[in-house]
Design an enzyme around this catalytic site. Structure first.
Site, mmCIF file in Angstrom:
data_model
loop_
_atom_site.group_PDB
_atom_site.id
_atom_site.type_symbol
_atom_site.label_atom_id
_atom_site.label_comp_id
_atom_site.label_asym_id
_atom_site.label_seq_id
_atom_site.Cartn_x
_atom_site.Cartn_y
_atom_site.Cartn_z
ATOM 1 N N HIS A 1 4.972 4.105 12.679
ATOM 2 C CA HIS A 1 5.044 4.064 11.205
ATOM 3 C C HIS A 1 6.088 5.104 10.807
ATOM 4 O O HIS A 1 5.782 6.300 10.715
ATOM 5 C CB HIS A 1 3.650 4.393 10.673
ATOM 6 C CG HIS A 1 3.514 4.467 9.199
ATOM 7 N ND1 HIS A 1 2.938 3.470 8.439
ATOM 8 C CD2 HIS A 1 3.846 5.436 8.301
ATOM 9 C CE1 HIS A 1 2.905 3.822 7.164
ATOM 10 N NE2 HIS A 1 3.470 5.019 7.046
ATOM 11 N N ARG B 1 0.840 -1.209 0.000
ATOM 12 C CA ARG B 1 0.000 0.000 0.000
ATOM 13 C C ARG B 1 0.870 1.253 0.000
ATOM 14 O O ARG B 1 0.929 1.980 -0.999
ATOM 15 C CB ARG B 1 -0.941 -0.031 1.219
ATOM 16 C CG ARG B 1 -2.045 1.017 1.193
ATOM 17 C CD ARG B 1 -1.635 2.424 1.626
ATOM 18 N NE ARG B 1 -1.066 2.498 2.960
ATOM 19 C CZ ARG B 1 -0.508 3.588 3.459
ATOM 20 N NH1 ARG B 1 -0.429 4.702 2.743
ATOM 21 N NH2 ARG B 1 0.012 3.587 4.680
ATOM 22 N N ASP B 2 1.603 1.485 1.092
ATOM 23 C CA ASP B 2 2.368 2.738 1.190
ATOM 24 C C ASP B 2 3.514 2.732 0.182
ATOM 25 O O ASP B 2 3.900 3.775 -0.347
ATOM 26 C CB ASP B 2 2.913 2.896 2.619
ATOM 27 C CG ASP B 2 3.149 4.341 3.013
ATOM 28 O OD1 ASP B 2 3.178 5.206 2.121
ATOM 29 O OD2 ASP B 2 3.300 4.614 4.214
ATOM 30 N N HIS C 1 8.831 6.810 8.410
ATOM 31 C CA HIS C 1 9.430 6.996 7.081
ATOM 32 C C HIS C 1 10.890 7.344 7.314
ATOM 33 O O HIS C 1 11.295 7.735 8.410
ATOM 34 C CB HIS C 1 8.678 8.079 6.301
ATOM 35 C CG HIS C 1 7.364 7.582 5.771
ATOM 36 N ND1 HIS C 1 7.202 7.174 4.472
ATOM 37 C CD2 HIS C 1 6.168 7.396 6.364
ATOM 38 C CE1 HIS C 1 5.949 6.775 4.289
ATOM 39 N NE2 HIS C 1 5.294 6.898 5.426
ATOM 40 N N CYS D 1 4.196 9.419 0.549
ATOM 41 C CA CYS D 1 2.810 9.856 0.418
ATOM 42 C C CYS D 1 2.720 10.888 -0.690
ATOM 43 O O CYS D 1 3.459 11.869 -0.672
ATOM 44 C CB CYS D 1 2.310 10.451 1.735
ATOM 45 S SG CYS D 1 0.628 11.093 1.614
ATOM 46 N N ASN E 1 9.369 4.243 3.371
ATOM 47 C CA ASN E 1 9.176 3.745 4.741
ATOM 48 C C ASN E 1 10.470 3.134 5.255
ATOM 49 O O ASN E 1 11.347 2.733 4.475
ATOM 50 C CB ASN E 1 8.113 2.642 4.749
ATOM 51 C CG ASN E 1 6.722 3.183 4.551
ATOM 52 O OD1 ASN E 1 6.263 3.344 3.425
ATOM 53 N ND2 ASN E 1 6.053 3.488 5.640
HETATM 54 P P1 HMG Z 1 -13.644 14.051 -1.488
HETATM 55 O O1 HMG Z 1 -13.585 14.402 -2.909
HETATM 56 O O2 HMG Z 1 -13.570 15.145 -0.467
HETATM 57 O O3 HMG Z 1 -14.924 13.137 -1.167
HETATM 58 O O4 HMG Z 1 -12.461 13.005 -1.232
HETATM 59 P P2 HMG Z 1 -16.456 13.395 -1.400
HETATM 60 O O5 HMG Z 1 -17.147 12.711 -0.272
HETATM 61 O O6 HMG Z 1 -16.716 14.865 -1.627
HETATM 62 O O7 HMG Z 1 -16.798 12.570 -2.768
HETATM 63 C C1 HMG Z 1 -16.476 13.057 -4.054
HETATM 64 C C2 HMG Z 1 -16.626 11.921 -5.052
HETATM 65 O O8 HMG Z 1 -15.650 10.906 -4.751
HETATM 66 C C3 HMG Z 1 -17.971 11.215 -5.002
HETATM 67 O O9 HMG Z 1 -18.256 10.755 -6.306
HETATM 68 C C4 HMG Z 1 -17.712 10.026 -4.113
HETATM 69 O O10 HMG Z 1 -18.595 8.947 -4.323
HETATM 70 C C5 HMG Z 1 -16.306 9.667 -4.519
HETATM 71 P P3 HMG Z 1 -19.395 11.438 -7.207
HETATM 72 O O11 HMG Z 1 -20.635 11.341 -6.407
HETATM 73 O O12 HMG Z 1 -18.963 12.868 -7.381
HETATM 74 O O13 HMG Z 1 -19.355 10.619 -8.460
HETATM 75 N N1 HMG Z 1 -15.627 8.980 -3.425
HETATM 76 C C6 HMG Z 1 -15.108 7.739 -3.518
HETATM 77 N N2 HMG Z 1 -15.048 6.847 -4.526
HETATM 78 C C7 HMG Z 1 -14.460 5.669 -4.243
HETATM 79 N N3 HMG Z 1 -13.948 5.347 -3.027
HETATM 80 C C8 HMG Z 1 -13.983 6.222 -2.000
HETATM 81 C C9 HMG Z 1 -14.586 7.482 -2.249
HETATM 82 N N4 HMG Z 1 -14.787 8.559 -1.444
HETATM 83 C C10 HMG Z 1 -15.422 9.456 -2.189
HETATM 84 N N5 HMG Z 1 -13.478 5.893 -0.815
HETATM 85 C C11 HMG Z 1 -11.106 11.489 0.002
HETATM 86 C C12 HMG Z 1 -12.007 12.719 0.068
HETATM 87 C C13 HMG Z 1 -10.398 11.365 1.315
HETATM 88 C C14 HMG Z 1 -11.986 10.271 -0.236
HETATM 89 C C15 HMG Z 1 -10.116 11.660 -1.166
HETATM 90 O O14 HMG Z 1 -9.445 12.889 -1.005
HETATM 91 C C16 HMG Z 1 -9.118 10.551 -1.256
HETATM 92 O O15 HMG Z 1 -9.469 9.434 -1.576
HETATM 93 N N6 HMG Z 1 -7.834 10.865 -0.986
HETATM 94 C C17 HMG Z 1 -6.745 9.900 -1.041
HETATM 95 C C18 HMG Z 1 -5.907 10.069 0.199
HETATM 96 C C19 HMG Z 1 -4.793 9.053 0.206
HETATM 97 O O16 HMG Z 1 -4.932 7.929 -0.235
HETATM 98 N N7 HMG Z 1 -3.618 9.457 0.773
HETATM 99 C C20 HMG Z 1 -2.485 8.568 0.917
HETATM 100 C C21 HMG Z 1 -2.682 7.595 2.015
HETATM 101 S S1 HMG Z 1 -2.433 8.312 3.650
HETATM 102 C C22 HMG Z 1 -0.735 8.109 3.928
HETATM 103 O O17 HMG Z 1 -0.014 7.743 3.036
HETATM 104 C C23 HMG Z 1 -0.205 8.345 5.301
HETATM 105 C C24 HMG Z 1 0.073 7.042 6.064
HETATM 106 O O18 HMG Z 1 0.987 6.215 5.357
HETATM 107 C C25 HMG Z 1 0.653 7.348 7.448
HETATM 108 C C26 HMG Z 1 1.864 8.285 7.403
HETATM 109 O O19 HMG Z 1 2.850 7.996 6.693
HETATM 110 O O20 HMG Z 1 1.811 9.286 8.143
HETATM 111 C C27 HMG Z 1 -1.219 6.241 6.285
HETATM 112 MG MG MG Z 2 3.103 6.359 5.359
#
Ligand code: HMG
Ligand code: MG
Length: 295
Positions: free
Chosen positions: A208, A16-17, A210, A241, A250
């Site tokens: 976690h 995933r990450d 990095h 990210c 990571n």
């Molecule tokens: P948004 O646009 O604010 O959501 O996204 P919304 O509720 O306004 O929905 C807009 C549209 O998106 C809608 O579709 C929803 O159905 C669709 P429409 O009605 O317009 O056709 N939608 C989705 N479709 C599929 N699956 C879903 C989903 N949600 C909404 N789950 C949201 C907000 C957070 C969902 C978006 O910004 C997003 O997906 N972001 C991705 C964030 C991400 O993956 N970041 C990386 C991972 S975090 C990380 O790496 C950190 C970590 O490793 C820890 C660390 O290192 O610190 C974990």
């Molecule tokens: Mg991470």
């Protein structure tokens, strides 16, 4: 060998990450092979993918196919990130056993990563935790930027504690502290664990880390000395990210395994197999990284 036999639980987050930040989209068959090899190497938990917006993170838009294609090792836990109820429903349909929600201790990072304030992310998680509990799924909650934010700079451990309290009130079962940009020094880990340890037992927290220029291993060592027993790591040191500029990979699983071994801990993971997997997957993603150092 001062810690003989004590167990360290490692969640392998490379699929995933590690792969969410690659320019190219890795084919689902390759991801499935990666996860199956990591399962065989003995990781107790693997973070398989993310049910986030597929247009926002196209690298993981095949999450359902990947979950459907893997061979699950009996006793192994296969988890995925979900940002909201929509993601949870997709994850349940794909057959996850555990979901991970994610927020941050920094407002700017929460906005960039999730298009929401911290408070709004917590509200999104409310139905996620309720439905997950009703379905018998485990719930992890990540807090990103626990040491520093790429946009706001240093983060106060008190802000981390405040977010954790809100996540605990929702019913999150496991708290995962993300040093998203690999900013931590061992002294930061001491401060963080001293504060967070007041509300979550240190051996139940997940770290976690990095990695920036090899700094994550010193942080992991200090955390182990202070009682941390759960870590995330990514094979080959993959990771980052897309919403944290400059976020390095990571902590490499190879490095963490070697550290645990050198401190007399046991992990149940086959380090030689992981080294082979790391070499293979770095080749697949076309990285010219050196083999993670065996510190
Ligand atoms: P948004 O646009 O604010 O959501 O996204 P919304 O509720 O306004 O929905 C807009 C549209 O998106 C809608 O579709 C929803 O159905 C669709 P429409 O009605 O317009 O056709 N939608 C989705 N479709 C599929 N699956 C879903 C989903 N949600 C909404 N789950 C949201 C907000 C957070 C969902 C978006 O910004 C997003 O997906 N972001 C991705 C964030 C991400 O993956 N970041 C990386 C991972 S975090 C990380 O790496 C950190 C970590 O490793 C820890 C660390 O290192 O610190 C974990
Ligand atoms: Mg991470």
């Amino acid at each position: 060998m001062s810690n003989s036999g004590e167990s360290i639980v490692i969640t392998e987050v490379g699929p995933r990450d590690g792969l969410q930040n690659e320019q190219q989209v890795i084919p689902a068959e390759t991801k499935i092979e990666l996860i199956d090899r990591l399962s065989q190497a003995g990781f107790p938990e693997i973070e398989v993918s993310a049910f986030v917006r597929p247009d926002v993170v196209p690298q993981l838009s095949d999450a359902a196919s990947v979950l459907g294609g893997i061979q699950r090792r009996p006793g192994g836990v296969y988890s995925a990130l979900v940002p909201n109820e929509r993601g949870l429903i997709r994850a349940i349909e794909a057959g996850v056993q555990k979901v991970s929600v994610f927020t941050a201790a920094s407002e700017t990072f929460a906005a960039k990563n999730t298009n929401a304030t911290i408070a709004e992310t917590i509200e999104r998680f409310r139905p996620v935790v309720q439905i997950a509990a009703a379905e018998g799924l485990m719930v992890r909650a990540y807090v990103s930027c626990v040491v520093a934010c790429p946009y706001e700079g240093a983060v106060d451990p008190g802000d981390v504690v405040s977010v954790i309290e809100q996540l605990q009130a929702l019913g999150a079962m496991e708290i995962d502290l993300g040093d998203t940009i690999g900013a931590a020094e061992p002294s930061d880990i001491e401060r963080l664990l001293a504060c967070v340890g007041e509300i979550v037992p240190i051996d139940e927290l997940v770290l976690h880390l990095h990695d920036t220029r090899g700094g994550a291993v010193s942080c992991a060592r200090r955390a182990l000395e202070l009682g941390a027993r759960r870590f995330d790591a990514a094979v080959g040191g993959l990771g980052g990210c897309p919403f944290a500029p400059g976020a390095p990979g990571n902590l490499a699983s190879e490095t963490l395994l070697s550290l645990c071994d050198s401190m007399g801990f046991c992990t149940g993971v086959d380090a030689a197999a992981v080294a082979d997997i790391g070499q293979w997957i770095r080749g697949v993603v076309g990285r010219c990284t050196t083999t993670p150092d065996q510190k």
